[in-house]
Design a protein around this motif. Structure first.
Motif, PDB file in Angstrom:
ATOM      1  N   CYS A   1       0.831  -1.212   0.000  1.00  0.00           N
ATOM      2  CA  CYS A   1       0.000   0.000   0.000  1.00  0.00           C
ATOM      3  C   CYS A   1       0.862   1.258   0.000  1.00  0.00           C
ATOM      4  CB  CYS A   1      -0.925   0.009   1.210  1.00  0.00           C
ATOM      5  SG  CYS A   1      -2.273  -1.180   1.119  1.00  0.00           S
ATOM      6  N   THR A   2       1.969   1.198   0.730  1.00  0.00           N
ATOM      7  CA  THR A   2       2.887   2.345   0.768  1.00  0.00           C
ATOM      8  C   THR A   2       3.402   2.681  -0.619  1.00  0.00           C
ATOM      9  OG1 THR A   2       3.634   1.705   2.966  1.00  0.00           O
ATOM     10  CG2 THR A   2       5.014   3.249   1.762  1.00  0.00           C
ATOM     11  N   MET A   3       3.969   1.671  -1.282  1.00  0.00           N
ATOM     12  CA  MET A   3       4.587   1.910  -2.570  1.00  0.00           C
ATOM     13  C   MET A   3       3.546   2.283  -3.628  1.00  0.00           C
ATOM     14  SD  MET A   3       7.477   1.660  -1.377  1.00  0.00           S
ATOM     15  CE  MET A   3       8.198   2.328  -2.876  1.00  0.00           C
ATOM     16  N   ALA A   4       2.386   1.634  -3.592  1.00  0.00           N
ATOM     17  CA  ALA A   4       1.329   1.952  -4.558  1.00  0.00           C
ATOM     18  C   ALA A   4       0.816   3.373  -4.348  1.00  0.00           C
ATOM     19  CB  ALA A   4       0.178   0.949  -4.429  1.00  0.00           C
ATOM     20  N   GLY A   5       0.616   3.757  -3.088  1.00  0.00           N
ATOM     21  CA  GLY A   5       0.135   5.105  -2.793  1.00  0.00           C
ATOM     22  C   GLY A   5       1.124   6.170  -3.190  1.00  0.00           C
TER      23      GLY A   5
END
Length: 217
Positions: free
Chosen positions: A144-148
């Motif tokens: 979620c961190t990298m996608a966000g």
């Protein structure tokens, strides 16, 4: 509105410094992912005072990140990249909510397992291993961190309202966090913190120029 956005972006920059200098408190945080392989080292680390400060500062850092993420979206919401910014907002807030859970595990569960191991209950380490649901929690948080951040970096690039490279610098900083090494951890968090400080300075200057141009002659 300008003050709220600038303060919010500064909160993100400060969060980067909180994480960067917090990483200097312990020798190597990656030991917490090796509870099975190195149980004695895990127990020694997680039962130390320095470790509790390291884990505890995560709650403050994530809270500051949440404030900053909302402020960044407010600044980008009227741009042509609003859809990317909204996707980045949702994914990044999801990461931050999961991050609270990650640091709760690190602050409460890991020290408990370490103390039990040192007290003669080696089986307690099994509750702190990166397997099953625990591995899923950490993994989903990272995804979620990298996608966000990817969505937000695209939004920054497409919006034309911020230096295009700042979003990608933040993305790079977070991408380096899983790499072992205290120096790399410090550099990674400093990089993404610096990216948001640069955004804050840019917003402060450009909004001042816009207000001056709109002032009656």
């Amino acid at each position: 509105m300008k003050k709220r956005i600038v303060v919010s972006l500064h909160c993100l920059g400060i969060a980067g410094l909180v994480f960067a200098f917090g990483d200097l408190l312990i020798e190597q945080e990656n030991v917490i992912f090796k509870a099975n392989a190195e149980p004695a080292a895990f127990a020694k680390l997680t039962t130390s005072i320095a470790y509790l400060w390291w884990a505890g500062r995560g709650f403050l850092g994530v809270f500051l990140e949440m404030i900053g993420t909302v402020g960044l979206y407010l600044y980008l919401q009227k741009s042509r990249a609003e859809k990317w910014a909204f996707a980045g907002l949702l994914l990044t807030l999801t990461h931050q909510m999961l991050g609270i859970g990650v640091f709760a595990v690190a602050y409460f569960l890991f020290p408990a397992a370490g103390h039990l191991f040192l007290a003669g209950a080696p089986n307690a380490i099994s509750y702190a291993t990166m397997e099953g649901a625990l591995a899923g929690l950490f993994g989903v948080s990272l995804i979620c961190t990298m996608a966000g951040l990817f969505c937000m970096a695209l939004a920054i690039q497409k919006s034309g309202k911020l230096p295009k490279w700042t979003g990608w610098l933040a993305f790079l900083g977070f991408a380096l966090i899983p790499v072992p090494g205290v120096a790399i951890q410090f550099l990674a968090n400093t990089l993404w913190g610096a990216a948001y400080f640069r955004m804050a300075v840019y917003v402060n200057k450009t909004m001042d120029v816009q207000q001056e141009s709109m002032a009656p002659v």
